[in-house]
Write an enzyme that holds these catalytic residues in place. Structure first.
Site, PDB file in Angstrom:
ATOM      1  N   THR A  17       0.342  -1.300  -0.138  1.00 34.36           N
ATOM      2  CA  THR A  17       0.068   0.035  -0.155  1.00 34.36           C
ATOM      3  C   THR A  17       0.771   0.985   0.350  1.00 34.36           C
ATOM      4  OG1 THR A  17      -0.083   0.353   2.774  1.00 34.36           O
ATOM      5  CG2 THR A  17      -1.908  -1.356   1.630  1.00 34.36           C
ATOM      6  N   VAL A  18       0.407   2.409  -0.464  1.00 38.26           N
ATOM      7  CA  VAL A  18       0.930   3.612  -0.179  1.00 38.26           C
ATOM      8  C   VAL A  18      -0.123   4.398  -0.342  1.00 38.26           C
ATOM      9  CG1 VAL A  18       1.941   5.263  -1.618  1.00 38.26           C
ATOM     10  CG2 VAL A  18       2.896   3.581  -1.831  1.00 38.26           C
ATOM     11  N   ARG A  23       5.249   9.164  -5.629  1.00 41.35           N
ATOM     12  CA  ARG A  23       6.638   9.709  -5.154  1.00 41.35           C
ATOM     13  C   ARG A  23       7.611   8.617  -4.928  1.00 41.35           C
ATOM     14  NH1 ARG A  23       5.374  12.985   0.246  1.00 41.35           N
ATOM     15  NH2 ARG A  23       3.522  14.397  -0.841  1.00 41.35           N
ATOM     16  N   LEU A  25       7.604   5.867  -3.909  1.00 39.96           N
ATOM     17  CA  LEU A  25       7.795   4.963  -2.893  1.00 39.96           C
ATOM     18  C   LEU A  25       7.037   2.834  -3.475  1.00 39.96           C
ATOM     19  CD1 LEU A  25       6.151   6.732   0.427  1.00 39.96           C
ATOM     20  CD2 LEU A  25       8.028   6.722  -0.344  1.00 39.96           C
ATOM     21  N   TYR A  27       1.830  -3.613 -12.105  1.00 37.22           N
ATOM     22  CA  TYR A  27       3.189  -4.748 -11.850  1.00 37.22           C
ATOM     23  C   TYR A  27       3.990  -5.200 -12.648  1.00 37.22           C
ATOM     24  CZ  TYR A  27       1.261  -4.735  -6.986  1.00 37.22           C
ATOM     25  OH  TYR A  27       0.629  -4.510  -6.254  1.00 37.22           O
ATOM     26  N   PHE A  82      -2.700 -14.303  -1.601  1.00 40.23           N
ATOM     27  CA  PHE A  82      -2.574 -14.233  -0.149  1.00 40.23           C
ATOM     28  C   PHE A  82      -1.772 -12.283   0.179  1.00 40.23           C
ATOM     29  CE2 PHE A  82      -0.337 -15.439  -3.981  1.00 40.23           C
ATOM     30  CZ  PHE A  82       0.574 -14.536  -3.939  1.00 40.23           C
TER      31      PHE A  82
END
Length: 416
Positions: free
Chosen positions: A85-86, A93, A95, A125, A416
């Site tokens: 998560t962000v 940014r 992250l 992804y 998962f």
């Protein structure tokens, strides 16, 4: 100052990390002490990253060890990625890129064959070298128009289906699952740790976990040996004194075709159940064709699910099975520098070898596309027609399809 990316250094940071996870997944902005206590034993701080802006966690990322079955029945170690998560205040940014880069480098050093994840959103992804390797389907069956015999009373092959208590599922389920995922055509199936079974059977609980105790049933063959189980919940509804109840299958695992048919027919024949939702199943599940009228099973979901990121190409390609003899030189592009290069694969029903080579390639593709075809669920010919694979030898994509094809489609039963 940009947020700092680091692994958790102590258990005291876990509540703040879980709060950030909950907020980003649009859940409660607070996390109870009971939830922290229940989840803490299964989170490895050394494999748990957080993005911290001052004392506040604004990004989460975690990995854990996983085993996945590949075509032929062998299992390979994977770096399973989860809890990504962000926070909405810190998007765009880099992250995630920083957390992912560190995790993939660590997985490569650790010796994992690939990384795996279940993608909540499709576009995220691919830029990290992941490709969609297995899809899921979900059907809703209108039992009343399915054509099934309403007098169905159980298997006719000498076996039986019995209602089971959670304790029995916790006792026999793990061995059943291990036998199931070791079968040659169950590629994409992952191991289920003790925590998974404790969740299913209601042993691992905390306030607000939204757990609904499921019903369970076990199929036994004529010798009394368990060959499968099914778990389901019920949404109860009556209209004008007529039942409109729906059974939602959570999990159905069967070692034999007879057990699979028996468990589906059992759920579909429960009194007062007029609709059955299948839960996430393989795209080529037998369920629709099990019905006299397959149109009674309406396809509600068909979507990508399991994604793979190759890390050790020779290990991946030497471990899986191949239905025919063949050789192929693959050139893989990998911007991260983790698995790129040229590889010569020589494979057949008796085994395979894969080594780095300086030979001219037959087929060039991004490393993510290898993740997509590895479990046999995508066609290299189709990728070539999309411009996502480049043939340097006529027929190379077709040769790849012959080598990588599997009798059944890949499927991962678990989130998962």
């Amino acid at each position: 100052m940009p947020p700092a990316i680091r692994t958790l250094t102590s258990a005291d940071e876990l509540p703040e990390w879980l709060r950030a996870l909950s907020v980003a997944f649009l859940r409660s902005p607070s996390v109870s002490d009971e939830e922290v206590a229940a989840r803490a034993p299964f989170i490895e701080p050394a494999r748990t990253q957080g993005a911290f802006d001052g004392g506040r966690c604004v990004g989460t990322f975690r990995t854990f060890s996983q085993e996945m079955t590949v075509p032929g029945g062998a299992a390979l170690p994977s770096c399973a990625v989860t809890n990504v998560t962000v926070s909405p205040t810190h998007r765009r940014r880099s992250l995630l890129t920083r957390m992912m880069s560190g995790a993939l480098a660590a997985a490569k050093e650790r010796g994992d064959a690939f990384a795996s994840l279940v993608s909540a959103e499709y576009p995220i992804y691919g830029r990290y070298g992941f490709g969609p390797a297995a899809w899921v389907a979900e059907w809703e069956v209108d039992v009343t128009r399915s054509g099934l015999d309403p007098r169905h009373s159980g298997p006719g092959d000498g076996g039986r289906v019995d209602i089971a208590e959670p304790e029995e599922i916790g006792r026999i389920g793990p061995a059943l699952h291990e036998r199931y995922r070791a079968q040659p055509h169950r590629q994409g199936v992952i191991d289920r740790p003790e925590r998974w079974w404790r969740n299913l059977t209601g042993q691992l609980r905390y306030p607000g976990d939204e757990f609904t105790p499921p019903y369970h049933a076990v199929h036994r063959d004529e010798r009394g040996e368990p060959q499968g189980f099914v778990s389901w919940t019920v949404h109860e509804r009556w209209d004008g004194k007529l039942p409109q109840n729906r059974a939602d299958v959570q999990y159905l695992t069967a070692l034999t075709p007879a057990a699979e048919r028996a468990l589906w027919l059992f759920v579909l024949s429960i009194d007062w159940i007029t609709r059955v939702r299948s839960g996430f199943r393989a795209p080529d599940d037998v369920l629709p064709l099990l019905l006299p009228d397959p149109r009674a099973a309406v396809l509600d979901t068909l979507a990508d699910f399991l994604w793979l990121r190759p890390l050790d190409v020779p290990r991946m390609l030497e471990a899986r099975g191949y239905p025919v003899e063949g050789a192929l030189v693959l050139r893989l592009r990998d911007e991260a520098g983790l698995a790129g290069g040229s590889y010569r694969l020589e494979a057949g029903p008796d085994g395979a070898t894969c080594k780095s080579t300086g030979e001219s390639p037959d087929l060039t593709l991004d490393v993510a596309e290898l993740g997509t075809i590895f479990l046999g669920d995508e066609s290299a010919v189709r990728l070539a027609s999309l411009g996502r694979a480049e043939e340097h030898r006529e027929g190379a994509a077709e040769s790849a399809d012959l080598l990588f094809r599997t009798p059944r489609r890949a499927w991962c039963p678990d989130i998962f």
